[in-house]
Scaffold this motif. Structure first.
Motif: not given
Length: 519
Positions: A142-147
């Protein structure tokens, strides 16, 4: 290409630590291991950690196609590089890596971890730093994880391994390990705005307000109370003044403790770490009615990166510059220590930071001294077992407590205006003190040598005349030839004859300074 090295680090970084500690945030639902010198904050957009040279940021973003997903990162790079950034992309199974090069120092991130000294924004060393930012985009259901990792282009391999190992240590807690919380705002009645936002765990009580942190600035003092555990931030400010003359002297110390004033006897000026500890233990004893014994005492753990050290140098130089032009040379000392004290089964763990300013004005007849001490004390209290159990909540509160983005600048502006007014008042007071000391010096010298100054009020002429210290007679001047007669008995027959003959009574002063003449 360097981006391949970044990808390897991001995916395969090990967990080689120097002195590192595992932290759990039960409020925001994550855990990570931080090396000594690293700071962490939870912002509205994600989790930020770093040592003011390396910055690590984990964010959640709306799920979008890759081309749309990278748009905010390209805009961020444009702002950090004045439009001169270079970008490299690398797709891999399950995500996308974006590397931006040619960036400047990430001031917005640093400003969330510490207070940046004003001269830093024009410092050639900091302006000359060139950064790279690597963003690993991992799409979820459902979302985008940015590291993201922001490091200087010339960062050594060890610094890269250490920074990226922090990212590898990040874990998200399962729902059952998290604790619900609410956000409580602290208003600033002077500026008419919300100043701070506190994440308060469910079932805990929070009280906070803005109180004087120095002669001109205010900051947040608070108390977070749970079952058998408390976390608070105290702001202490003392001013001690003393004077010593040939016939004795006196001194007094005023104390502001979270905005509440009181008077202390004597000249209180704790100038060493040991004296600061004794001062705090004494205050805690008065507060609780218990005897507190110091246990572990040591220097505070602070960032030691080259940027952090440069910030420190610039801050000290800036503080020294604000004291130039004064008719004395103040001594400034910084206090940074960690303290653990015990009383019965209770333990207090405190982080103490502040500044001490001291100066004296030596004089033959009246010497003065001044000392001010401003301290910030972040204090945990409870039994060892209760504190250990509450650490995931206390850590979550500390990293989640944040200020309104505009409040710091507005408060600094208000404090600067107040400081200018106070400086003018201080300089006027010092001028008056110098005049007083000059008057004392001249007066005593003339009194001991049986001399005084006399002035003709009609012409303004000043003469130095002989007068015994025990003599109370007056001086008169001939209006024609200008001769002066002294030791004329007040109210006597000779005084009346001189007045009728047109003689003028002269004014007298032991010092000859303005405002001291009298008949």
């Amino acid at each position: 290409m360097r981006w391949f090295g970044w990808l390897g680090f991001l995916l395969l970084a090990g967990t080689v630590w120097g002195q590192a500690e595992r932290y759990v945030d039960a409020l925001h639902g994550f855990a990570l291991t931080l090396p000594q010198g690293y700071l962490a904050r939870v912002e509205s957009y994600g989790v930020l950690a770093g040592d003011l040279e390396a910055f690590l940021l984990v964010r959640g973003l709306p799920l979008k196609a890759p081309r749309e997903a990278v748009t905010p990162f390209l805009e961020e790079a444009r702002r950090l590089s004045a439009g001169q950034a270079r970008h490299h992309f690398k797709a891999f199974p399950g995500g996308l890596l974006l590397l931006s090069q040619g960036l400047g120092y990430p001031w917005p991130l640093a400003g969330r971890l510490t207070t940046i000294p004003l001269p830093a924004y024009q410092d050639p060393f900091l302006l000359g730093l060139r950064y790279e930012a690597a963003h690993l985009l991992l799409p979820g259901p459902k979302s985008l994880l940015s590291v993201s990792a922001y490091l200087p282009a010339d960062a050594p391999a060890q610094a890269r391994r250490e920074a990226l190992a922090v990212l590898r240590s990040l874990e998200f807690l399962p729902p059952g390990a998290r604790v619900a919380y609410g956000v409580q705002a602290v208003r600033d009645p002077v500026l008419g705005m919300e100043a701070f936002y506190a994440p308060v765990p469910q079932g805990w009580r929070f009280q906070g307000g803005l109180v004087p942190a120095s002669a001109h600035l205010r900051h947040l003092a608070f108390r977070l109370q749970g079952e058998g555990v408390s976390l608070r931030r105290d702001l202490l400010y003392t001013q001690a003044q003393g004077v010593q003359g040939p016939f004795g002297g006196g001194s007094q110390t005023s104390l502001l403790w979270n905005g509440q004033g009181s008077q202390l006897s004597g000249f209180l000026c704790p100038a060493t770490g040991k004296e600061v500890v004794e001062f705090l233990l004494g205050l805690w004893g008065q507060e609780t009615g218990r005897v507190w014994q110091a246990g572990r005492v040591g220097p505070a753990r602070t960032p030691q990166s080259r940027v952090a050290r440069r910030f420190q140098e610039l801050q000290e130089a800036y503080e020294a510059s604000t004291l130039t032009g004064l008719p004395f040379t103040p001594q400034v000392q910084r206090v940074r220590l960690e303290l653990e004290a015990a009383s019965g089964g209770l333990v207090r763990k405190a982080y103490v930071a502040g500044n001490l300013v001291f100066f004296n004005q030596p004089s033959t007849f009246a010497s003065g001294a001044y000392c001010s001490l401003g301290l910030e004390v972040v204090l945990e209290e409870g039994t060892r077992e209760a504190l250990a159990k509450a650490q995931p909540l206390l850590f979550g509160f500390r990293v989640g407590l944040r200020a309104h983005p505009e409040w710091g600048a507005l408060e600094a502006q208000r404090g600067q205006q107040a400081g200018q007014t106070t400086t003018r008042m201080l300089l006027e007071k010092l001028r008056q003190d110098q005049e007083f000391n000059t008057w004392m010096r001249r007066s005593w010298a003339n009194l001991l040598s049986d001399q005084t100054y006399v002035r003709d009020p009609s012409t303004g002429e000043v003469f130095r005349a002989y007068k015994a210290s025990f003599d109370t007679g007056t001086f008169w001047r001939d209006p024609v030839f200008g001769g002066v007669v002294g030791a004329v008995e007040r109210g006597g027959q000779l005084e009346e004859m001189l007045r009728q003959g047109g003689w003028r009574q002269l004014e007298e002063s032991l010092s000859g300074l303005p405002g001291t003449w009298q008949r």
